[in-house]
Design an enzyme around this catalytic site. Sequence first.
Site, mmCIF file in Angstrom:
data_model
loop_
_atom_site.group_PDB
_atom_site.id
_atom_site.type_symbol
_atom_site.label_atom_id
_atom_site.label_comp_id
_atom_site.label_asym_id
_atom_site.label_seq_id
_atom_site.Cartn_x
_atom_site.Cartn_y
_atom_site.Cartn_z
ATOM 1 N N GLU A 54 19.709 11.951 -0.878
ATOM 2 C CA GLU A 54 18.726 11.144 -0.741
ATOM 3 C C GLU A 54 18.225 10.429 0.385
ATOM 4 O O GLU A 54 16.840 10.429 0.551
ATOM 5 C CB GLU A 54 19.054 10.104 -1.927
ATOM 6 C CG GLU A 54 19.439 10.561 -3.431
ATOM 7 C CD GLU A 54 18.715 11.773 -4.025
ATOM 8 O OE1 GLU A 54 17.396 11.699 -3.655
ATOM 9 O OE2 GLU A 54 18.935 12.541 -4.808
ATOM 10 N N HIS A 89 16.149 13.104 2.032
ATOM 11 C CA HIS A 89 14.664 13.019 1.755
ATOM 12 C C HIS A 89 13.816 12.160 2.364
ATOM 13 O O HIS A 89 12.696 12.183 2.702
ATOM 14 C CB HIS A 89 14.769 12.748 0.009
ATOM 15 C CG HIS A 89 14.883 14.083 -0.834
ATOM 16 N ND1 HIS A 89 14.408 15.147 -0.305
ATOM 17 C CD2 HIS A 89 15.639 14.013 -1.984
ATOM 18 C CE1 HIS A 89 15.094 16.264 -1.322
ATOM 19 N NE2 HIS A 89 15.705 15.446 -2.090
#
Length: 478
Positions: A330, A333
Amino acid sequence: MIEVLLVTICLAAFPYQGSSIILESGNVNDYEVIYPRKVTALPKGAVQPKYEDAMQYELKVNGEPVVLHLEKNKGLFSKDYSETHYSPDGRKITTNPPVEDHCYYHGRIENDADSTASISACNGLKGHFKLQGETYLIEPLKLSDSEAHAVFKFENVEKEDEAPKMCGVTQNWESYEPIKKASQSNLTPEHQRYIELFLVVDHGMFMKYNGNSDKIRRRIHQMVNIMKEAYRYLYIDIALTGVEIWSNKDMINVQPAAPQTLDSFGEWRKTDLLNRKSHDNAQLLTSTDFNGPTIGLAYVGSMCDPKRSTAVIEDHSETDLLVAVTMAHELGHNLGIRHDTGSCSCGGYSCIMAPVISHDIAKYFSDCSYIQCWDFIMKDNPQCILNKQLRTDTVSTPVSGNELLEAGEECDCGTPGNPCCDAATCKLRPGAQCAEGLCCDQCRFMKEGTVCRRARGDDMDDYCNGISAGCPRNPFHA
């Protein structure tokens, strides 16, 4: 000079060796029992620190002796690391605990250029190491014999849930401009970026661990230790700057709908957390079971944004390695990295940015991730990750020639005759991209496609990727 601790680990045949056992990492079907025996090289009468700066372990794995080199992860915490929890009446309590003599290490296996290790030595030895392409976990056994440890392959940990687990990001990647790989091929450590990470534990996770803040803290520290190792390949350094545990109640509405939880967490970070604690990126760890197969969600290309430099992570596994990979995914990202496609390759069985968690543990970012990350950094130039704010009081004098990169080193100095590494500064010489590694030749990365490790039997060769000195494992290995 850093004193080196030598610990000899002898494998012992145990009556129940090979049977199933319940460990902190989960149910394990096959394991070996070992007994660490400490043999110190410190002079008689010398004061021994609680946790040494550098250690070596000799052990046998599958009957073969190996040497594990470990070094304390000196940059694990930022200079102003803090911890916050809440009293039963809701008062915010913040402390700055001493973390100089912490117990988290990273390292490698001797004579295995593709090896890695992330180990906690807080209460026995707990963590993982990679040897000849296999991931092994080690942790203490809770027996009357306190020296007993279990070592087992990751593949021998029973799957907690056969249902697929995946990232909730579903952005249409085709809308992005093509990435120009050539522009990213000459990155050196001078380009390094630094992320100060803040982690928040929701009330549900606090209760999941029976209100044991020490256990939560150790789990978080080891997961960041793992993340930090993964991001070295991208020339990004991670320092944990703070932990907040919502011990009294949640500060936002944490719900199964991951997008709504992410939005609420981002607003809370923007209006509350950033006003009292400087940091670059924040993640919420929750025990909430997100809807569907989602175990994590983050904004894409949002690093340094007050609201959007955030992610939410489900504490979906007993194995801290799996949750740490989700956290790394994450954060990727936030750094503009997309999900990997079939054309991407990495050194592990599965790449960190794969959209679905594989039964083969992900260990590395792919070549695509490397390019996309630095494409974002070069184009968007997020300012908050330019500054290096690591603890200066934890940095010891680098030890040249110990085959480990220490704080402030770009290369392991060795001798003054090293043509790639300046022995006086432990920095790469002008024009040098690397100093050692199977894909380093005359101080330069070898060309993409160069064979760096010949196959054994019916397996496949490993190839250099042209952008790093290590020899990444072919993702199509048998």
